[in-house]
Write an enzyme that holds these catalytic residues in place. Structure first.
Site, mmCIF file in Angstrom:
data_model
loop_
_atom_site.group_PDB
_atom_site.id
_atom_site.type_symbol
_atom_site.label_atom_id
_atom_site.label_comp_id
_atom_site.label_asym_id
_atom_site.label_seq_id
_atom_site.Cartn_x
_atom_site.Cartn_y
_atom_site.Cartn_z
ATOM 1 N N HIS A 17 0.809 -1.223 0.000
ATOM 2 C CA HIS A 17 0.000 0.000 0.000
ATOM 3 C C HIS A 17 0.840 1.270 0.000
ATOM 4 O O HIS A 17 0.385 2.316 0.455
ATOM 5 C CB HIS A 17 -0.958 -0.015 1.197
ATOM 6 C CG HIS A 17 -2.042 -1.045 1.066
ATOM 7 N ND1 HIS A 17 -3.239 -0.796 0.438
ATOM 8 C CD2 HIS A 17 -2.079 -2.341 1.449
ATOM 9 C CE1 HIS A 17 -3.980 -1.895 0.457
ATOM 10 N NE2 HIS A 17 -3.297 -2.839 1.067
ATOM 11 N N HIS A 106 0.490 -15.516 7.943
ATOM 12 C CA HIS A 106 1.067 -14.357 7.279
ATOM 13 C C HIS A 106 2.487 -14.124 7.808
ATOM 14 O O HIS A 106 2.946 -14.807 8.720
ATOM 15 C CB HIS A 106 0.223 -13.097 7.536
ATOM 16 C CG HIS A 106 -1.045 -13.052 6.758
ATOM 17 N ND1 HIS A 106 -2.141 -13.815 7.093
ATOM 18 C CD2 HIS A 106 -1.405 -12.327 5.665
ATOM 19 C CE1 HIS A 106 -3.130 -13.567 6.247
ATOM 20 N NE2 HIS A 106 -2.710 -12.667 5.359
ATOM 21 N N ASP A 361 -7.377 -12.948 -2.996
ATOM 22 C CA ASP A 361 -7.795 -14.043 -3.873
ATOM 23 C C ASP A 361 -8.174 -15.270 -3.053
ATOM 24 O O ASP A 361 -7.448 -15.633 -2.120
ATOM 25 C CB ASP A 361 -6.643 -14.425 -4.806
ATOM 26 C CG ASP A 361 -6.241 -13.296 -5.740
ATOM 27 O OD1 ASP A 361 -6.731 -13.290 -6.879
ATOM 28 O OD2 ASP A 361 -5.442 -12.437 -5.328
#
Length: 413
Positions: A17, A106, A361
């Site tokens: 980002h 993650h 996704d």
């Protein structure tokens, strides 16, 4: 580190980002004809928002060449390329709940442990946005390999979950012995792969099963993994180094550096362990004549005199390309971000429930196709540069010794 390659050096930058992501490439051969038009198609194949079974993040991923070219040709100096992040939503991650949790599977926790700080939005450098730089660099490497040697790189989805393009059977525990698979490796091209969008597996029935499966997981706010197979055709023999830098080892390094990868196999792979050596051995045969349009001889890239009758080795023997097609398969895990609430520990070690936000996704495999192709091109480009540097030195020595022989009037030893 963020650099890949020895002779064709690729350095990517950017987070999920931030303002932009991109790449700096050193070692691009001067005079190579290159423009954004050569790079954009692969970035478009990689970009998000392509279909109902991909992330809805809306990014056009338009590439801009910043340096290193003039009038459509590489100058030999570093080429810088960038892609602006136009649809950042860091607010999806900046809330009191998300800040308290390292998200399951993650890189939040491992980055925090390594650096003592982490990007709080979108996974930072561990995000698949980082792969934009790889794909852009791979497009340049591929342009050189195609123009000089006619190298052709095509990847396709070979499985999602338990749905396979070529399911393992007792007769063919590995696709390497399946005539239909070997025929596909000879003929498959990117337009055909893309015609089976959104899944990108080149079979109508298998594509429908896989798409239905991904849709099912998406509706359950869950995710699923799969595999990508890649074939590299018209590979010159002699690429790769013995021992530690074997060509398959470099390919494994490249593929397992892609986010979400968990496995790599080349040629017959793990299924080849179930085949006796009498079947698995690749006997040599005389290489058929190569059409001039594919030979690369005009560019000084000779084709091998021998090839193999079978190709269980996947085009690599002793860590060095033998001139046959190189093919391998890469395994991708289910995406870690899912919509379901998960019980997990917080940073303060207390147990809590996390319902992750963000746009992701349900299966990364269809969008991974151009990333796999790009990393394959980067490995071959580096190996090509190493081999031709060595061959050039050898030619210089041969010329020097020949000159010395003529000057002395007698052979040298």
């Amino acid at each position: 580190m963020s650099t890949f390659g020895n002779f064709f050096k690729v350095h990517t930058y950017g987070e999920s980002h931030c303002l932009s992501v991109g790449v700096i490439i050193d070692g691009v051969p001067p005079t190579l004809e290159i423009s954004e038009a050569d790079i954009q198609p692969q970035l478009t194949r990689r970009r998000p928002g392509q279909s109902a079974i991909t992330t809805p993040r809306d990014e056009k991923d338009r590439v801009e060449i910043q340096s290193g070219t003039e009038f459509g040709k590489a100058l030999g100096t570093p080429i810088a390329m960038r892609v602006m992040n136009e649809n950042q939503r860091p607010k999806d991650y900046g809330n009191s709940t998300m800040d308290k949790f390292p998200r399951p599977s993650h890189a939040d926790w491992t980055y925090q442990e390594k650096y003592g700080i982490r990007a709080s939005s979108g996974g930072g450098r561990s995000s698949a946005r980082e792969t934009i730089g790889r794909v852009a660099a791979g497009a340049i490497a591929e342009k050189f390999l195609r123009d000089v040697a006619g190298v052709d790189i095509v990847a396709f989805v070979s499985s999602i979950g338990d749905e396979y393009l070529f399911p393992p059977t007792a007769t063919h525990p590995t696709p390497a012995t399946n005539p239909e698979f070997l025929k596909l490796l000879e003929t498959i091209d990117r337009p055909t792969v893309d015609s089976f969008a959104p899944v990108r597996t080149p079979n109508t029935e298998a594509a429908k099963r896989m798409e239905d499966l991904v849709t099912e997981f998406k509706e359950r706010e869950d995710s699923i993994g799969g595999t990508v197979t890649c074939v590299i055709r018209n590979v010159p023999s002699g690429l790769g180094e013995p021992v530690f830098d074997k060509l398959e080892a470099k390919l494994a390094h490249a593929m397992l550096s892609i986010p979400a990868t968990k496995g790599f196999e080349v040629g017959s792979g793990f299924g080849g362990c179930r085949i006796p050596g009498s079947i698995h051995n690749d006997a040599f045969i005389k290489s058929p004549a190569v059409p001039p349009s594919q030979s690369g001889l005009a560019s000084g890239v000779p084709r091998p005199r021998l090839t193999t009758k079978t190709n269980n080795s996947g085009g690599i023997q002793g860590g060095i390309s033998n001139g046959a097609h190189i093919y391998f398969t890469v395994a991708f895990k289910p995406p870690a971000t899912i919509g379901q609430a998960q019980t997990t520990a917080m940073y303060d070690e207390e147990e809590g429930v996390l319902a992750a936000k963000g746009r992701h996704d349900p299966c990364v495999v269809p969008r991974a196709i151009p990333i796999v192709e790009a990393m394959a091109a980067l490995v071959l480009m580096d190996a090509f540069a190493a081999q031709h540097g060595r061959a050039g030195m050898r030619d210089l020595l041969s010329a020097a010794y020949e000159h010395k022989t003529l000057a002395n009037g007698k052979p040298t030893h």
